[in-house]
Design a protein around this motif. Structure first.
Motif, PDB file in Angstrom:
ATOM      1  N   SER A  25      -7.765  -1.784  39.693  1.00  0.00           N
ATOM      2  CA  SER A  25      -7.589  -3.142  40.199  1.00  0.00           C
ATOM      3  C   SER A  25      -6.214  -3.325  40.830  1.00  0.00           C
ATOM      4  O   SER A  25      -6.076  -3.954  41.888  1.00  0.00           O
ATOM      5  CB  SER A  25      -7.786  -4.134  39.056  1.00  0.00           C
ATOM      6  N   MET A  26      -5.187  -2.775  40.195  1.00  0.00           N
ATOM      7  CA  MET A  26      -3.839  -2.892  40.726  1.00  0.00           C
ATOM      8  C   MET A  26      -3.686  -2.105  42.033  1.00  0.00           C
ATOM      9  O   MET A  26      -2.981  -2.537  42.944  1.00  0.00           O
ATOM     10  CB  MET A  26      -2.801  -2.405  39.712  1.00  0.00           C
ATOM     11  N   GLU A  27      -4.358  -0.977  42.140  1.00  0.00           N
ATOM     12  CA  GLU A  27      -4.299  -0.206  43.379  1.00  0.00           C
ATOM     13  C   GLU A  27      -4.931  -0.970  44.535  1.00  0.00           C
ATOM     14  O   GLU A  27      -4.405  -0.987  45.644  1.00  0.00           O
ATOM     15  CB  GLU A  27      -4.995   1.138  43.202  1.00  0.00           C
ATOM     16  N   SER A  28      -6.054  -1.639  44.276  1.00  0.00           N
ATOM     17  CA  SER A  28      -6.697  -2.409  45.339  1.00  0.00           C
ATOM     18  C   SER A  28      -5.847  -3.619  45.732  1.00  0.00           C
ATOM     19  O   SER A  28      -5.805  -4.001  46.905  1.00  0.00           O
ATOM     20  CB  SER A  28      -8.101  -2.843  44.926  1.00  0.00           C
ATOM     21  N   LYS A  29      -5.167  -4.231  44.770  1.00  0.00           N
ATOM     22  CA  LYS A  29      -4.268  -5.344  45.093  1.00  0.00           C
ATOM     23  C   LYS A  29      -3.104  -4.864  45.944  1.00  0.00           C
ATOM     24  O   LYS A  29      -2.670  -5.559  46.865  1.00  0.00           O
ATOM     25  CB  LYS A  29      -3.743  -6.001  43.815  1.00  0.00           C
ATOM     26  N   LEU A  30      -2.587  -3.684  45.661  1.00  0.00           N
ATOM     27  CA  LEU A  30      -1.487  -3.130  46.439  1.00  0.00           C
ATOM     28  C   LEU A  30      -1.907  -2.846  47.872  1.00  0.00           C
ATOM     29  O   LEU A  30      -1.156  -3.118  48.812  1.00  0.00           O
ATOM     30  CB  LEU A  30      -0.953  -1.864  45.772  1.00  0.00           C
ATOM     31  N   VAL A  31      -3.108  -2.342  48.063  1.00  0.00           N
ATOM     32  CA  VAL A  31      -3.623  -2.097  49.414  1.00  0.00           C
ATOM     33  C   VAL A  31      -3.742  -3.423  50.162  1.00  0.00           C
ATOM     34  O   VAL A  31      -3.373  -3.532  51.327  1.00  0.00           O
ATOM     35  CB  VAL A  31      -4.978  -1.360  49.356  1.00  0.00           C
ATOM     36  N   PHE A  32      -4.248  -4.459  49.489  1.00  0.00           N
ATOM     37  CA  PHE A  32      -4.369  -5.773  50.111  1.00  0.00           C
ATOM     38  C   PHE A  32      -2.997  -6.317  50.523  1.00  0.00           C
ATOM     39  O   PHE A  32      -2.842  -6.876  51.611  1.00  0.00           O
ATOM     40  CB  PHE A  32      -5.056  -6.750  49.155  1.00  0.00           C
ATOM     41  N   GLU A  41      -1.819 -15.364  49.476  1.00  0.00           N
ATOM     42  CA  GLU A  41      -2.509 -14.649  48.403  1.00  0.00           C
ATOM     43  C   GLU A  41      -1.789 -13.350  48.042  1.00  0.00           C
ATOM     44  O   GLU A  41      -1.853 -12.905  46.898  1.00  0.00           O
ATOM     45  CB  GLU A  41      -3.951 -14.351  48.827  1.00  0.00           C
ATOM     46  N   SER A  42      -1.089 -12.761  48.996  1.00  0.00           N
ATOM     47  CA  SER A  42      -0.373 -11.520  48.701  1.00  0.00           C
ATOM     48  C   SER A  42       0.784 -11.761  47.738  1.00  0.00           C
ATOM     49  O   SER A  42       1.101 -10.893  46.922  1.00  0.00           O
ATOM     50  CB  SER A  42       0.123 -10.860  49.983  1.00  0.00           C
ATOM     51  N   SER A  43       1.410 -12.939  47.801  1.00  0.00           N
ATOM     52  CA  SER A  43       2.495 -13.216  46.857  1.00  0.00           C
ATOM     53  C   SER A  43       1.947 -13.393  45.441  1.00  0.00           C
ATOM     54  O   SER A  43       2.592 -12.998  44.464  1.00  0.00           O
ATOM     55  CB  SER A  43       3.279 -14.451  47.284  1.00  0.00           C
ATOM     56  N   ILE A  44       0.764 -13.956  45.323  1.00  0.00           N
ATOM     57  CA  ILE A  44       0.126 -14.098  44.008  1.00  0.00           C
ATOM     58  C   ILE A  44      -0.226 -12.721  43.451  1.00  0.00           C
ATOM     59  O   ILE A  44       0.002 -12.436  42.275  1.00  0.00           O
ATOM     60  CB  ILE A  44      -1.127 -14.997  44.119  1.00  0.00           C
ATOM     61  N   LYS A  45      -0.762 -11.864  44.303  1.00  0.00           N
ATOM     62  CA  LYS A  45      -1.115 -10.518  43.867  1.00  0.00           C
ATOM     63  C   LYS A  45       0.127  -9.700  43.542  1.00  0.00           C
ATOM     64  O   LYS A  45       0.108  -8.867  42.640  1.00  0.00           O
ATOM     65  CB  LYS A  45      -1.968  -9.823  44.927  1.00  0.00           C
ATOM     66  N   THR A  46       1.222  -9.954  44.266  1.00  0.00           N
ATOM     67  CA  THR A  46       2.468  -9.260  43.970  1.00  0.00           C
ATOM     68  C   THR A  46       2.965  -9.617  42.577  1.00  0.00           C
ATOM     69  O   THR A  46       3.407  -8.746  41.819  1.00  0.00           O
ATOM     70  CB  THR A  46       3.542  -9.621  45.022  1.00  0.00           C
ATOM     71  N   LYS A  47       2.885 -10.894  42.232  1.00  0.00           N
ATOM     72  CA  LYS A  47       3.303 -11.327  40.895  1.00  0.00           C
ATOM     73  C   LYS A  47       2.456 -10.678  39.817  1.00  0.00           C
ATOM     74  O   LYS A  47       2.977 -10.276  38.771  1.00  0.00           O
ATOM     75  CB  LYS A  47       3.228 -12.846  40.778  1.00  0.00           C
TER      76      LYS A  47
END
Length: 75
Positions: A25-32, A41-47
């Motif tokens: 899940s974290m790898e897919s968030k990093l790709v996004f 949404e990328s700042s939320i995923k970064t957090k």
């Protein structure tokens, strides 16, 4: 066996299972994040990735402390 050893073993096993299950899940968030740098949404995923790293580090520190404490009490 001592209950502290069982606590340590359980903590390690549960931690590894959670770590492995969340890794993909974290790898897919990093790709996004890499694809959409300007998105809100990328700042939320970064957090969430930063909190995952912090919690993994905390789990590692607690695991080391439990292992040392178990050896100290057992031997």
């Amino acid at each position: 066996m001592d209950s502290l050893i069982w606590l340590t073993i359980g903590f390690l096993i549960i931690g590894f299972v959670v770590l492995i299950s969340l890794k993909k899940s974290m790898e897919s968030k990093l790709v996004f994040i890499n694809e959409n740098m300007e998105s809100e949404e990328s700042s939320i995923k970064t957090k969430s990735i930063v909190w995952w790293i912090v919690s993994t580090g905390a789990w590692g520190i607690v695991s080391i402390i439990l292992i040392v404490w178990s050896f100290h009490n057992h031997f």
